[in-house]
Scaffold this active site. Structure first.
Site, short mmCIF file in Angstrom:
data_model
loop_
_atom_site.label_atom_id
_atom_site.label_comp_id
_atom_site.label_asym_id
_atom_site.label_seq_id
_atom_site.Cartn_x
_atom_site.Cartn_y
_atom_site.Cartn_z
N ILE A 1 46.02 -49.28 -17.18
CA ILE A 1 45.79 -47.87 -16.87
C ILE A 1 44.51 -47.70 -16.07
CG2 ILE A 1 47.05 -47.06 -18.90
CD1 ILE A 1 44.34 -46.34 -20.16
N ASP A 2 43.64 -48.71 -16.09
CA ASP A 2 42.37 -48.62 -15.35
C ASP A 2 42.54 -48.78 -13.85
OD1 ASP A 2 40.97 -48.25 -17.70
OD2 ASP A 2 40.42 -50.35 -17.92
N HIS B 1 42.81 -43.39 -26.90
CA HIS B 1 44.17 -43.91 -26.77
C HIS B 1 45.21 -42.84 -26.47
CE1 HIS B 1 42.10 -47.35 -28.47
NE2 HIS B 1 43.10 -48.09 -28.05
N VAL B 2 44.80 -41.58 -26.47
CA VAL B 2 45.71 -40.53 -26.01
C VAL B 2 46.13 -40.82 -24.57
CG1 VAL B 2 45.88 -38.07 -25.44
CG2 VAL B 2 44.81 -38.78 -27.57
#
Length: 341
Positions: free
Chosen positions: A126-127, A271-272
């Site tokens: 996701i980064d 972590h959402v």
């Protein structure tokens, strides 16, 4: 062929779309048998597999997370780990392996490919910090989650005349903070690539208060002040040696409240950002990666990763993919700075 697939490292939206695409393409186009290793490299070490067919992957496209499970297991940190993996793949008759993950998961794949295992990697983080691909799936979803949170925080912040510090993921690369901060109209965006001046952050926040609105500060978990006085490392490390971070948002909120005299709160999205249904962009990108990985396997490729370049899916060497992280260029950060304050 008998193809094995695993998902390693942090979960993110779009992993199930990759699994679905690998299974559908492998079985329907090539007559392959596909098995999934549970919990990343842990499943390969232990021979923990599940047979994957078309029926098993129905309904996965909009589902977040990974049905195979994941872990941060590092086989090269386990006694006899590489030998156990080679023995497992031989015992199960695996002809090719498709590891889906970030720099750590693909780093293991690169070493196994050098040892003779046919590996075709799929980039996941996701980064968005893998240098060899323009985008990774999961990033668009994470930015959408963070942007929506910022939109909501603007209204509650203005109602209570308080500052809000939004901590987002990003250990070394600030792509989520940059995109979410720009799209959400943040007062300040702080990223790991650019050590920040605490005094300047406070000044921007005060200017925002003086204009009749409340400031929103978006900060990557790995961002650090130039003077180094805000300590945010917990001292805990994972199997790949990464130190667990946390607390920059709370630390900044305290400083802003002390210096402006205005109430300040920190919101840690954590972590959402990883959970929930993937965006259409991430579903399509993940699907295209899965299809390309199967084609690469049948073309005889190994030691490569599928990547997005422009609008095309290409193959790049795994060694190139993990050689360095893709960091936010200073010129991109300068675009965001225009809107600070």
């Amino acid at each position: 062929m008998r193809i094995g697939i695993l998902t390693g490292g942090g979960d993110c939206p779009g992993l199930n779309a990759v699994i679905r695409a690998v299974v559908r393409a492998g079985i329907s186009e090539y007559g392959d048998e596909v098995v999934g290793f549970r919990d990343g490299w842990r499943g390969v070490l232990d021979g923990d597999v599940v047979t994957l067919d078309v029926a098993a992957t129905r309904g996965l496209l909009p589902r977040g997370g990974t049905v195979l499970g994941t872990s941060r297991t590092n086989p090269y940190a386990v006694d006899g780990g590489p030998e156990r993996i080679l023995a497992c793949l031989d015992r199960l008759g695996i002809d090719a392996l498709i590891p889906v993950g970030g720099e750590d998961t693909l780093g293991v794949a690169n070493r196994l490919a050098a040892a003779g295992v046919r590996c075709v990697g799929v980039p996941k983080t996701i980064d968005n910090d893998l240098d060899a691909t323009d985008y990774t799936f999961g990033f668009d979803t994470a930015v959408g989650v963070a942007s929506e949170a910022i939109d909501r925080l603007h209204t509650t912040g203005d109602s209570h005349h308080r500052a809000l510090v939004v901590e987002v993921m990003g250990r070394h690369a600030g792509w989520i903070a940059l995109h979410a901060g720009m799209s959400g109209g943040a007062t300040v965006v702080l990223v790991p690539e650019r050590p920040f001046d605490v005094d300047a952050v406070v000044k921007h926040c005060q200017h925002r208060f003086d204009s009749g609105f409340s400031p929103i500060v978006v900060v990557s978990e790995g961002a650090v002040p130039a003077d180094g006085h805000l300590t945010t490392a917990t001292g805990q490390k994972d199997a790949f040696g990464h130190e667990r971070l946390g607390g920059i948002g709370e630390a900044l909120a305290r400083v802003i409240e002390e210096r402006t005299g205005r109430e300040s709160r920190a919101v840690v999205l954590g972590h959402v950002q990883r959970g929930g249904t993937p965006t259409p962009f991430d579903r399509v990108l993940a699907t295209r990666f899965g299809l390309a990985a199967v084609r690469a396997v049948h073309e005889g490729a190994s030691g490569v990763m599928v990547a997005l370049r422009g609008t095309d899916i290409v193959q790049v060497p795994l060694a190139e993919a993990i050689a360095q992280l893709k960091l936010v260029p200073l010129e991109r950060y300068a675009e965001a700075e225009v809107f600070f304050g």
